[in-house]
Enzyme design. Structure first.
Site, PDB file in Angstrom:
ATOM      1  N   ASP A  49       0.853  -1.189   0.000  1.00  0.00           N
ATOM      2  CA  ASP A  49       0.000   0.000   0.000  1.00  0.00           C
ATOM      3  C   ASP A  49       0.887   1.237   0.000  1.00  0.00           C
ATOM      4  O   ASP A  49       2.089   1.155   0.294  1.00  0.00           O
ATOM      5  CB  ASP A  49      -0.907   0.010   1.234  1.00  0.00           C
ATOM      6  N   ASP A  75       3.974   2.261  -5.163  1.00  0.00           N
ATOM      7  CA  ASP A  75       2.915   2.695  -6.067  1.00  0.00           C
ATOM      8  C   ASP A  75       2.787   1.678  -7.195  1.00  0.00           C
ATOM      9  O   ASP A  75       3.733   1.489  -7.975  1.00  0.00           O
ATOM     10  CB  ASP A  75       3.267   4.080  -6.619  1.00  0.00           C
ATOM     11  N   VAL A  76       1.627   1.025  -7.311  1.00  0.00           N
ATOM     12  CA  VAL A  76       1.470  -0.027  -8.323  1.00  0.00           C
ATOM     13  C   VAL A  76       1.526   0.509  -9.749  1.00  0.00           C
ATOM     14  O   VAL A  76       1.700  -0.264 -10.697  1.00  0.00           O
ATOM     15  CB  VAL A  76       0.160  -0.821  -8.128  1.00  0.00           C
ATOM     16  N   ASN A 102      -5.741  -5.642  -6.021  1.00  0.00           N
ATOM     17  CA  ASN A 102      -6.853  -4.870  -5.459  1.00  0.00           C
ATOM     18  C   ASN A 102      -6.636  -3.365  -5.510  1.00  0.00           C
ATOM     19  O   ASN A 102      -7.603  -2.601  -5.519  1.00  0.00           O
ATOM     20  CB  ASN A 102      -7.070  -5.293  -3.998  1.00  0.00           C
ATOM     21  N   TYR A 167     -13.982   5.977 -14.003  1.00  0.00           N
ATOM     22  CA  TYR A 167     -13.812   4.751 -13.210  1.00  0.00           C
ATOM     23  C   TYR A 167     -14.368   3.528 -13.930  1.00  0.00           C
ATOM     24  O   TYR A 167     -13.729   2.464 -13.960  1.00  0.00           O
ATOM     25  CB  TYR A 167     -14.503   4.917 -11.855  1.00  0.00           C
ATOM     26  N   LYS A 171     -12.462  -0.141 -14.994  1.00  0.00           N
ATOM     27  CA  LYS A 171     -12.828  -1.470 -14.530  1.00  0.00           C
ATOM     28  C   LYS A 171     -13.137  -2.415 -15.684  1.00  0.00           C
ATOM     29  O   LYS A 171     -13.069  -3.634 -15.533  1.00  0.00           O
ATOM     30  CB  LYS A 171     -13.986  -1.385 -13.542  1.00  0.00           C
ATOM     31  N   THR A 202     -16.894   1.029   2.203  1.00  0.00           N
ATOM     32  CA  THR A 202     -15.471   1.308   2.372  1.00  0.00           C
ATOM     33  C   THR A 202     -15.258   2.814   2.473  1.00  0.00           C
ATOM     34  O   THR A 202     -16.125   3.601   2.099  1.00  0.00           O
ATOM     35  CB  THR A 202     -14.666   0.787   1.172  1.00  0.00           C
TER      36      THR A 202
END
Length: 260
Positions: A49, A75-76, A102, A167, A171, A202
């Site tokens: 994370d 950082d992905v 995720n 967004y 996805k 969340t």
């Protein structure tokens, strides 16, 4: 990337006992719930994370209960960070059995308000970040001839929604990547599946505000938001040997949203 680790004795048993699982975006929300669920099933965890403080707390909680976990910040969307994450996993635990891709952001913007910068940033994190995570985790799994990847998609990848001009398309990347990688990696012993959550309680969803949340919740036949652990349970199933003949699936966990 930096690493924070503790390795106490681990005595629990479960469906993924001693499997090495990398979970990105692990410090909060679905990632946090998945880390807790995997720990309860005996996995050895590599938790990634950007939030160092929350990550440290999570690792301490899991190891304090006898689990095995390390925390890696990065950082992905940055290739070097993802490569370093997978290297840390292999260096510490010897292999990678499971990846839960995720990490992501949930911007709310319609076409008129969306900017090029927002589009690029979202695609970098939600799209490129997932691609890179899968790429470098799969490379290690292929060496062993086995592994399981679970990507996080969304109902926004299947149903058009207001305010999701950025967004939602991101996805679509998650669902498309899942199906194509499933075919690409099937003969190498690596399964690739995805979970498509509905509206989940969340911190990221909480930013929508009360009115926005109420409108979205009303669209779910079960009449409520999902809980992070309910998504974690589905991820656990797809990552476990119980799903050994499942690959290329995108499983809705959405309170009936997509059944309408």
């Amino acid at each position: 990337m930096s690493v924070n680790e503790t390795r106490p004795d681990h005595s629990t048993s479960g469906r993924i006992q001693d499997k090495v699982a990398v979970i990105t975006g692990a410090a909060s929300g679905i990632g946090h719930a998945t880390a807790e669920r995997f720990a309860s099933e005996g996995a050895r965890l590599v938790l990634a994370d950007l939030d160092r403080e929350k990550l440290d707390t999570l690792v301490a909680d899991i190891t304090g209960r006898g689990g095995q976990a390390i925390g890696v910040t990065g950082d992905v969307s940055h290739e070097a960070d993802v490569r370093a994450l997978m290297d840390q996993a292999v260096s510490h635990f010897g292999r990678i059995d499971i990846l839960v891709a995720n990490a992501g952001i949930i911007p709310e913007a319609d076409l008129a308000s969306a900017t090029v910068d927002l589009w690029d940033h979202t695609m970098a994190v939600d799209g490129r970040g997932m691609f890179l995570s899968c790429k470098y985790a799969a490379a290690e799994m292929v060496k062993a001839g086995k592994g399981a990847i679970v990507c996080l998609s969304s109902i926004s990848a299947f149903a058009g929604q207001k305010g999701q001009a950025v967004y939602g398309p991101a996805k679509f990347v998650a669902s498309g990547l899942t199906k194509h990688l499933a075919i690409d990696l099937a003969d190498k012993g690596v399964r690739v599946n995805a979970v498509a959550p509905g509206t989940i309680d969340t911190p990221a969803v909480g930013k929508m505000g009360k009115e926005g949340i109420e409108k979205v919740v009303a669209m779910h036949p079960l009449g409520r938001m999902g809980k992070p652990v309910e998504i974690a349970n589905a991820i656990l199933f797809l990552a476990s040997d119980e799903a050994s003949f499942i690959t290329g699936a995108v499983l809705p966990v959405d309170g009936g949203y997509l059944a309408q």
